[in-house]
Design a protein around this motif. Structure first.
Motif, PDB file in Angstrom:
ATOM      1  N   ILE A  34       3.357  12.399  -4.052  1.00 47.16           N
ATOM      2  CA  ILE A  34       3.437  12.417  -2.586  1.00 47.16           C
ATOM      3  C   ILE A  34       3.204  11.029  -2.004  1.00 47.16           C
ATOM      4  N   GLU A  35       2.384  10.200  -2.678  1.00 45.37           N
ATOM      5  CA  GLU A  35       2.098   8.862  -2.154  1.00 45.37           C
ATOM      6  C   GLU A  35       3.332   7.971  -2.139  1.00 45.37           C
ATOM      7  N   SER A  36       4.378   8.353  -2.875  1.00 42.18           N
ATOM      8  CA  SER A  36       5.590   7.539  -2.900  1.00 42.18           C
ATOM      9  C   SER A  36       6.539   7.855  -1.743  1.00 42.18           C
ATOM     10  N   ILE A  37       6.221   8.880  -0.960  1.00 43.60           N
ATOM     11  CA  ILE A  37       7.058   9.221   0.188  1.00 43.60           C
ATOM     12  C   ILE A  37       6.747   8.242   1.309  1.00 43.60           C
ATOM     13  N   ASP A  38       7.765   7.574   1.778  1.00 48.33           N
ATOM     14  CA  ASP A  38       7.603   6.533   2.794  1.00 48.33           C
ATOM     15  C   ASP A  38       8.166   7.017   4.123  1.00 48.33           C
ATOM     16  N   LEU A  39       7.310   7.619   4.920  1.00 46.63           N
ATOM     17  CA  LEU A  39       7.708   8.074   6.253  1.00 46.63           C
ATOM     18  C   LEU A  39       7.299   7.036   7.279  1.00 46.63           C
ATOM     19  N   PRO A  40       8.029   6.936   8.375  1.00 48.98           N
ATOM     20  CA  PRO A  40       7.607   6.036   9.451  1.00 48.98           C
ATOM     21  C   PRO A  40       6.201   6.402   9.935  1.00 48.98           C
ATOM     22  N   VAL A  41       5.466   5.417  10.380  1.00 51.18           N
ATOM     23  CA  VAL A  41       4.079   5.613  10.810  1.00 51.18           C
ATOM     24  C   VAL A  41       3.974   6.684  11.894  1.00 51.18           C
ATOM     25  N   ASP A  42       4.879   6.672  12.876  1.00 51.91           N
ATOM     26  CA  ASP A  42       4.802   7.653  13.958  1.00 51.91           C
ATOM     27  C   ASP A  42       5.029   9.073  13.451  1.00 51.91           C
TER      28      ASP A  42
END
Length: 179
Positions: free
Chosen positions: A97-105
């Motif tokens: 899950i830590e590899s998922i890069d979602l925008p901060v917002d």
């Protein structure tokens, strides 16, 4: 960052992970995904979940199909209850899950929404969604009472405030006055 290049299951994983070990029941999961869909319309992948007006508000069967796929792949765990409403979805540690890069917002919205949702029981959650999105009352099995929904929400806010889990009572009152 545009969300069009993010897989919808990554968003689903982020939502389940945001429960931080508490797990999400079916209604919690469904409404969290719906709120993300509403908040980030136009930024989400073309195949993101679509919702219909169903018995308890917005509903997408695809959310559960994807959750089953994630369960089969070992990324989440579904603990099945005696009643489908009691099924609990939780993240499996070390699933990437830590590899998922979602925008901060988006990440912040997911965490705040899941925290808000987990503070409600089934009826209060459905009523909160009906209050925010009245068009989803159309096929409801619940008789919606807006005044009671607001009072329940206010009482929850006071309880959480007393427990130090949310905004001050003054903030809760200010939010109600804006409604």
């Amino acid at each position: 960052m545009d969300l069009n290049c993010v897989d919808r299951r990554d968003v689903l994983l982020a939502i389940i992970e945001a429960a931080a070990g508490r797990g999400l029941k079916r209604a919690h999961l469904q409404k969290a995904v719906f709120l993300v869909a509403e908040e980030f319309k136009g930024r989400l992948p073309d195949d993101f979940y679509e919702f219909t007006k169903y018995h308890f508000g917005p509903y997408s069967q695809t959310v559960y199909r994807d959750a089953e796929i994630l369960n089969d792949s070992g990324c989440i765990n579904i603990k099945y209850g005696a009643d489908r409403r009691e099924d609990v979805f939780s993240i499996v540690k070390d699933c990437g899950i830590e590899s998922i890069d979602l925008p901060v917002d988006v990440d912040r919205f997911i965490k705040e929404s899941v925290d808000w949702i987990l503070g409600m029981d089934f009826q209060e959650l459905v009523w909160a969604i009906y209050y925010l999105y009245p068009e989803y009352q159309e096929n409801s099995r619940f008789e919606y009472d807006e005044e009671k929904a607001i009072l329940e929400s206010f009482a929850r806010g006071l309880r959480q405030s007393r427990e130090g889990k949310t905004h001050s009572t003054a903030d809760v009152l200010a939010q109600l006055q804006e409604a």
